[in-house]
Scaffold this active site. Structure first.
Site, PDB file in Angstrom:
ATOM      1  N   HIS B 214     -51.863 -27.712   4.934  1.00  0.00           N
ATOM      2  CA  HIS B 214     -51.805 -26.294   4.981  1.00  0.00           C
ATOM      3  C   HIS B 214     -52.890 -25.400   4.609  1.00  0.00           C
ATOM      4  O   HIS B 214     -52.813 -24.073   4.681  1.00  0.00           O
ATOM      5  CB  HIS B 214     -50.505 -26.096   4.049  1.00  0.00           C
ATOM      6  CG  HIS B 214     -49.233 -26.754   4.797  1.00  0.00           C
ATOM      7  ND1 HIS B 214     -48.034 -26.121   4.228  1.00  0.00           N
ATOM      8  CD2 HIS B 214     -49.117 -27.391   5.736  1.00  0.00           C
ATOM      9  CE1 HIS B 214     -47.009 -26.769   5.137  1.00  0.00           C
ATOM     10  NE2 HIS B 214     -47.603 -27.769   5.849  1.00  0.00           N
ATOM     11  N   SER B 218     -52.675 -26.619  10.742  1.00  0.00           N
ATOM     12  CA  SER B 218     -52.651 -27.956  11.923  1.00  0.00           C
ATOM     13  C   SER B 218     -53.781 -27.675  12.985  1.00  0.00           C
ATOM     14  O   SER B 218     -53.886 -26.348  13.447  1.00  0.00           O
ATOM     15  CB  SER B 218     -51.265 -27.974  12.747  1.00  0.00           C
ATOM     16  OG  SER B 218     -50.175 -28.317  11.938  1.00  0.00           O
ATOM     17  N   LYS B 242     -37.845 -28.424  16.855  1.00  0.00           N
ATOM     18  CA  LYS B 242     -38.543 -29.413  17.578  1.00  0.00           C
ATOM     19  C   LYS B 242     -38.838 -30.766  16.811  1.00  0.00           C
ATOM     20  O   LYS B 242     -38.436 -31.761  17.414  1.00  0.00           O
ATOM     21  CB  LYS B 242     -39.986 -28.912  18.040  1.00  0.00           C
ATOM     22  CG  LYS B 242     -40.518 -29.650  19.135  1.00  0.00           C
ATOM     23  CD  LYS B 242     -41.620 -29.083  19.694  1.00  0.00           C
ATOM     24  CE  LYS B 242     -42.327 -29.994  20.624  1.00  0.00           C
ATOM     25  NZ  LYS B 242     -43.823 -29.341  21.022  1.00  0.00           N
ATOM     26  N   ASP B 243     -38.903 -30.754  15.474  1.00  0.00           N
ATOM     27  CA  ASP B 243     -39.006 -31.847  14.847  1.00  0.00           C
ATOM     28  C   ASP B 243     -37.588 -32.726  14.611  1.00  0.00           C
ATOM     29  O   ASP B 243     -37.592 -34.012  14.927  1.00  0.00           O
ATOM     30  CB  ASP B 243     -39.575 -31.756  13.340  1.00  0.00           C
ATOM     31  CG  ASP B 243     -40.893 -31.432  13.466  1.00  0.00           C
ATOM     32  OD1 ASP B 243     -41.607 -31.902  14.421  1.00  0.00           O
ATOM     33  OD2 ASP B 243     -41.403 -31.193  12.340  1.00  0.00           O
ATOM     34  N   GLU B 286     -46.742 -59.894   9.982  1.00  0.00           N
ATOM     35  CA  GLU B 286     -45.916 -58.936  10.760  1.00  0.00           C
ATOM     36  C   GLU B 286     -46.833 -58.341  11.845  1.00  0.00           C
ATOM     37  O   GLU B 286     -48.120 -58.098  11.684  1.00  0.00           O
ATOM     38  CB  GLU B 286     -45.575 -57.870   9.924  1.00  0.00           C
ATOM     39  CG  GLU B 286     -44.460 -58.428   8.918  1.00  0.00           C
ATOM     40  CD  GLU B 286     -43.117 -58.648   9.367  1.00  0.00           C
ATOM     41  OE1 GLU B 286     -42.922 -59.516  10.436  1.00  0.00           O
ATOM     42  OE2 GLU B 286     -42.455 -57.765   9.447  1.00  0.00           O
TER      43      GLU B 286
END
Lengths: 173, 404, 250
Positions: B214, B218, B242-243, B286
């Protein structure tokens, strides 16, 4: 016309948002239930909730303590004296009035949950002013029927659900 | 109605005046100006945060029913699966949640690589991200040990033995890690403690990651700085919705796996209780460790392999300076774009070869792929910045968007 | 929108390559539970329980399963107590500190055939007969694998050195310590089904699938609802998303 169209469009828009919001709320609450329910007694614990107790070796005046659902259970083979005494009490005077008959299935055997109704300590047997049980934590006295007679406890000792499977076996739970 | 609204506002103001949580949230999650041109690849940051939360919630719940003791660990997992109410669901979510967390984070990282999100002024943001990845790896590794199955035990044995490659003090370090002379009860016990602790450290680093994000905002698909307010939109409602859409989509896939193929990403051997006397025929970590496992096995020297494996991650710390190009987004870097895809394929090949036995052709493939991995970072990227001619950058974010 | 599918496909691709077994791949059989929404055939599983009790249980434990779990196969409490009472286990020490055997009841786990791990090994030529509770999950393609294995005993090819074991083409390394356990007609089914070898094996595998995954049916039916719900929610969120962003473009 165009005004009408606009408001129609607007209402459809808010309907979609409301539907989305509702779905979201349902999703969150549906996800919440397993997170809460997992702390309830698990299936193996529930299966242990029933036990059988053999009382054939219990002679008059003796008592036996067994563990049921993690709590002590008192099974007392009462003498005739104790039975008479329990029956002779005037229940009007008791803090939690209950007849002895309501508290036993067979007057010879008293089955109690050995947890003081005050704050959960285990009362000692054959102690106290009423020849029943006495809780050492805060001084509650119970009689030979497990009824509260003196002290801070509000209720009589609880009776668990049980049945006589036969003369010598009690099925508890 | 009006007055109650007024009252609520009054209470909020009263609190906010004393503890500015509301204005903080408003500043950083509602009004927060975000580039208007973010594509779906930018969904993966918040998605990663979501999966971290899922892991912590289900993990805390599992810890209420799990027993960290070699004699009881395996049985306690089965107790969770069979007796605890909804236990199977919670455990399967936790198991697969780990895999999905890694999928999401790896995509998040590759998005950063493609769009140059690690470049100035976001170097520390990138560093914090790598630290999160390292913590995740440690947490996931120790979590995989807890069921105390065959793969748990032998995975723990192999990975802790890596430290014995350190000259002079290596053996002391492994014994210190184990609390004994092999992986045993003290190891399980401390891994459990650390597996519980590290996720909260991750949360801490995630907070720093967001603070750093922040500070300069972005990055965006064009990789150019915002020129003015016309290039930004408020985070809410545009990116919250959107998220949420992305989250809902991801959850559909996630729960399809949880409910219909919960053991797909796991290994059958981990349903066999740990046996210190018998190693399984193929030990495989894994899936999310496979590329690094391949690098480890590609080097024929014990210490060399360990160094190569750790370097594969640590080289990421140097990336902001190894990539000498001033242009961020691969959209305007025709050669870098090709190199990016080759690198991605290289990483997938490393993952694939990591799952294969270390013999024959697989060793050769793993060596070539390992070599290319380092070639990409250490030689190709520094040189490319000097020679590549980028396509012309747009003047501003708003322009191409408006032109559409 | 394809990015999720894409990454998932890449992942599946990686995993489809993760298979390097030297033993023969198990034969695929259409069990009642093989399809994604398939269920456990309860009658078959009940017969499988009979095969387990009458044949397997002499060597193999089933310790993660409790008799009470058999309710999931359609038995009632009395039937379960009748099944459990065939087995005996150590009771808690009595008042004198002696350990006396008692009959198993509803709430007990399946009684283990041997006192301990070493006793089990000693009784079986040094090869520990593994617990079967999780066997289907503990092997790749477990149900088909166990079925193929139990049907896969043959004579060893000429020149194959067997040593102390038995030849089985589905076993890794082709040598198995367990002699062929089922031949057909090893049990007499209570429901009159013909106990052919294949029938017994299919029933047993169905039973063992249930012991490995008692959650299977709940999981699948809940899963269907959850996926449907999320699918609708995703569409609604998408519409909301498009609406909100369409305001931005104006």
């Amino acid at each position: 016309m165009s005004e009408n169209k606009k408001s129609k469009k607007k209402s459809r828009r808010s309907f979609i948002h409301q539907a989305s919001g509702a779905m979201g709320i349902v999703a969150v609450s549906a996800a919440g239930w397993p997170l809460v329910d997992q702390m309830n007694p698990s299936k193996d614990v529930e299966a242990l909730a029933t036990i059988e107790v053999d009382i054939s070796g219990l002679s008059e005046g003796q008592s036996k303590t067994v563990l049921w659902r993690g709590k002590p259970l008192f099974i007392k083979h009462r003498s005739q004296n104790e039975i008479d005494e329990a029956k002779s009490v005037n229940i009007e005077e008791l803090p939690h009035p209950e007849n002895d008959d309501e508290r036993v299935k067979n007057p010879k055997y008293l089955v109690l949950i050995g947890v003081c109704t005050h704050l959960g300590c285990v009362p000692a047997s054959d102690k106290g002013d009423f020849k029943g049980w006495f809780c050492p934590c805060h001084g509650s006295h119970y009689d030979s029927s497990g009824r509260i007679r003196k002290g801070p406890a509000p209720k009589n000792l609880e009776i668990p659900p049980y049945t006589f499977k036969d003369d010598n076996t009690i099925l508890i739970g | 109605m009006e007055s109650s609204k007024k009252n609520t506002k009054g209470i909020i103001n009263w609190i906010d005046y004393r503890l500015p949580v509301v204005s903080f949230l408003k500043h950083s999650a509602v009004d927060y100006p975000t580039p208007r041109n973010l594509n779906y690849w930018w969904n993966f940051g918040s998605l990663a945060g979501f999966f971290l939360l899922v892991q912590i919630i289900t993990g805390v719940i599992l810890s209420m029913h799990y027993t960290a003791h070699v004699d009881h660990a395996f049985d306690s997992i089965e107790h969770i699966m069979r007796n605890v109410n909804h236990g199977w669901l919670i455990r399967y979510i936790h198991m697969n949640g780990a895999s999905f967390f890694f999928i999401v984070v790896y995509i998040h990282i590759f998005r950063g690589l493609y769009y140059g999100s690690y470049k100035a002024p976001r170097e520390l943001l990138w560093w914090l991200g790598i630290i999160i990845l390292l913590l995740m790896m440690a947490t996931a590794f120790m979590g995989y040990v807890l069921p105390w199955g065959q793969m748990s035990f032998w995975g723990a044995t192999v990975i802790t033995n890596l430290f014995s490659a350190i000259p002079l003090i290596g053996d002391n370090i492994t014994q210190w890690l184990w609390g004994g002379y092999s992986v045993d009860n003290p190891t399980l016990s401390r891994f459990y403690t650390l597996h519980f602790l590290l996720p909260f450290l991750i949360v801490g680093v995630v907070v720093l990651h967001i603070v750093a994000l922040h500070t300069h905002g972005s990055n965006n698909p064009l990789g150019i700085d915002r020129k003015g307010p016309q290039d930004s939109i408020p985070f809410h409602p545009f990116y919250t919705i959107k998220d949420l859409f992305g989250l809902s989509f991801a959850l559909t896939i996630f729960f399809a796996v949880v409910f219909f193929a919960p053991d797909f990403l796991g290994h059958p051997d981990n349903y066999i209780p740990a046996d210190p006397l018998k190693t399984p025929a193929h030990i495989v970590p894994e899936w999310y460790f496979l590329p690094f496992y391949a690098i480890l096995r590609a080097i024929p020297d014990k210490l060399g392999g360990v160094i190569a494996m750790f370097s594969a991650i640590f080289v990421l710390f140097l990336l902001p300076w190894l990539d000498t190009s001033k242009v961020r987004s691969a959209t305007f870097r025709p050669i870098y774009k090709i190199l990016f895809w080759i690198f991605l394929i290289d990483a997938i090949i490393l993952g694939w070869v990591g799952s294969k036995p270390a013999e024959g052709i697989y060793i050769i493939i793993s060596r070539i792929a390992t070599l290319y991995y380092f070639l990409h970072f250490l030689i190709l990227l520094p040189l490319l910045g000097k020679f590549e001619r980028n396509r012309p950058l747009p003047e501003s974010i708003g322009k191409p968007v408006l032109a559409e | 929108m394809n990015i999720f599918t894409l990454s998932f496909l890449i992942l599946s691709f990686i995993f489809s390559l993760v298979s390097a077994d030297e033993a023969l791949k198990p034969e695929q059989y259409p069990f009642s539970f093989s399809k994604p929404l398939g269920k456990i055939d309860k009658n078959s599983a009940q017969r499988g329980l009979q095969v387990y009790i009458e044949v397997c249980a002499s060597c193999h434990g089933l310790k993660h399963v409790a008799y009470r779990n058999l309710e999931g196969l359609g038995y009632n409490k009395d039937q379960i107590n009748a099944i459990a009472s065939q087995f005996e286990l150590d009771d808690f020490p009595n008042d004198e500190g002696e350990i006396i055997k008692r009959k198993a009841i509803y709430s007990d786990s399946f009684v283990e055939p041997y006192e301990n791990h070493n006793a089990a090994k000693a009784a079986n030529n040094g090869a520990y007969p593994p617990d079967l509770s999780l066997m289907v999950k503990a092997r790749k393609d477990g149900a088909n694998y166990i079925r193929s294995l139990l049907l896969g005993y043959t004579d060893a090819p000429d020149g194959f050195e067997i040593g102390e074991g038995y030849y089985n083409k589905y076993m890794a390394g082709n040598i198995i310590a367990m002699p062929q356990p089922l031949y057909g007609d090893d049990v007499e089914y209570k429901d009159g089904t013909n106990a052919s070898l294949e029938q017994e094996v299919n029933d047993l595998v169905t039973f063992l699938t249930w012991t490995s995954m008692p959650d299977l049916e709940d999981r699948r039916s809940a899963g269907l609802k959850v996926i449907f719900f999320l699918f609708v929610m995703t569409i609604l969120f998408y519409l909301s998303y498009r609406k909100i962003w369409s305001e931005l473009k104006k």
